[in-house]
Design an enzyme around this catalytic site. Structure first.
Site, PDB file in Angstrom:
ATOM      1  N   HIS A 198      40.716 -46.983 -47.448  1.00 45.75           N
ATOM      2  CA  HIS A 198      41.522 -45.777 -47.274  1.00 45.75           C
ATOM      3  C   HIS A 198      42.757 -45.986 -46.389  1.00 45.75           C
ATOM      4  CE1 HIS A 198      41.098 -41.087 -47.155  1.00 45.75           C
ATOM      5  NE2 HIS A 198      42.329 -41.462 -47.383  1.00 45.75           N
TER       6      HIS A 198
ATOM      7  N   TYR B  79      36.647 -37.084 -46.505  1.00 46.51           N
ATOM      8  CA  TYR B  79      36.789 -35.714 -47.019  1.00 46.51           C
ATOM      9  C   TYR B  79      35.497 -34.924 -46.877  1.00 46.51           C
ATOM     10  CZ  TYR B  79      40.940 -37.567 -49.495  1.00 46.51           C
ATOM     11  OH  TYR B  79      42.131 -38.162 -49.832  1.00 46.51           O
TER      12      TYR B  79
ATOM     13  N   LYS C 237      36.802 -43.535 -51.265  1.00 44.99           N
ATOM     14  CA  LYS C 237      37.474 -44.436 -50.333  1.00 44.99           C
ATOM     15  C   LYS C 237      36.627 -44.694 -49.092  1.00 44.99           C
ATOM     16  CE  LYS C 237      41.642 -41.931 -51.657  1.00 44.99           C
ATOM     17  NZ  LYS C 237      40.998 -40.628 -51.869  1.00 44.99           N
TER      18      LYS C 237
ATOM     19  N   ASP D 128      39.354 -37.442 -57.325  1.00 45.65           N
ATOM     20  CA  ASP D 128      39.632 -38.341 -56.206  1.00 45.65           C
ATOM     21  C   ASP D 128      39.017 -37.784 -54.927  1.00 45.65           C
ATOM     22  OD1 ASP D 128      41.643 -40.611 -55.109  1.00 45.65           O
ATOM     23  OD2 ASP D 128      41.686 -38.888 -53.752  1.00 45.65           O
TER      24      ASP D 128
END
Length: 287
Positions: free
Chosen positions: A113, A52, A81, A47
């Site tokens: 997200h 990120y 996302k 994930d």
């Protein structure tokens, strides 16, 4: 992909109940080591997210490591996302950027997200329009086969009801904070009604639940770690989990949740901790 520890999505795809969360996992070497440890421990789901900043490193690590484990692209399930800065007008660019960064041919599950838009106040009435615009883009890329399944993260019941009224392609999954102190009963009921898979993040309560007396009591009785007990509590309810770690030892330990069960009494003890406590972000104020 088909396995006993998977849950079906409304697309017909099988999604592993256990995935490696990669939030705060940054740097090519750190990502590579974590992915290597995860694949060795049996993880087949990863994930990520645009925010990120590790999509490219994750993609490179998987491309190098999959052959070493005798795996093909079809054997792993990749989630990413859309970043809040790309909500609305930037959605197509954001989604295509994720596809390019990962460079794995397709994304198995792509989520909006956050229900809000970066730079807008949470009460701004542009947020609903931006969500709708983003969803249309995800639907288009889903039809093209670039996003095999599409869904949302951090949506409230109101956001979910709004989406279900207008979508052409229903969301395959809702990913939200979920642990014994935040049982999300309303959202779980809605997902069941809509045929949407419910998936947890922050199953370990950012570590705060490791010292909870009830969790410790159950862990001691089971001769398991608090983390294993918390993860087992979720998967025993057929709810997917995404524990994150950069430690090979903890990654392996977190995967050891399918060889034991919690008794009804222990499940009830953990469930009784629900007090509606958000330990991450509370999206309820987003218009």
């Amino acid at each position: 992909m088909s396995c006993s520890s998977c849950v079906p999505l409304n697309t017909g795809a099988q999604m592993p109940l256990l995935g490696l969360g990669t939030y705060k996992l940054v740097g090519a070497e750190s990502v590579f080591q974590a992915v290597d440890a995860a694949l060795a421990a049996g993880y087949r789901s990863f994930d990520s997210a645009a925010v990120y900043r590790n999509e490219a490193d994750l993609g490179r690590a998987l491309k190098e490591l999959m052959p070493q484990y005798g795996l093909s692209r079809e054997d792993v399930f990749i989630t990413s996302k859309l970043g809040p800065k790309d909500q609305g007008a930037g959605a197509m660019g954001g989604a295509l950027r994720s596809l390019s960064e990962l460079d794995l041919g397709w994304i198995d599950l792509y989520l909006i997200h956050w229900p809000g838009t970066q730079g807008l106040d949470v009460s701004d009435q542009k947020n609903p329009d931006n969500r709708a615009s983003s969803w249309s883009v995800l639907e288009e890329l889903h039809v093209q086969g670039k996003l095999k399944a599409i869904g949302v993260s951090n949506y409230t019941a109101a956001h979910m009801k709004e989406l279900m009224k207008t979508c052409k392609v229903p969301p395959a999954l809702l990913q939200v904070e979920f642990h014994p102190r935040l049982g999300q009963s309303e959202l779980r009921a809605l997902c069941s009604e809509y045929g949407v898979c419910f998936q947890a993040y922050s199953s370990l309560g950012r570590g705060e639940l490791f010292t909870d007396p009830v969790v410790l009591d159950v862990a001691k009785a089971c001769d398991r770690t608090p983390a294993q007990v918390l993860l087992r509590w979720a998967v025993q309810q057929n709810i997917g989990v995404l524990p994150k770690s950069c430690s090979a030892e903890r990654i392996k330990s977190n995967a050891a949740i399918f060889d034991f069960s919690l008794c009804d009494q222990d499940m009830a003890k953990l469930t009784s901790l629900d007090c509606g406590q958000h330990l991450c972000w509370d999206p309820s104020a987003v218009a």
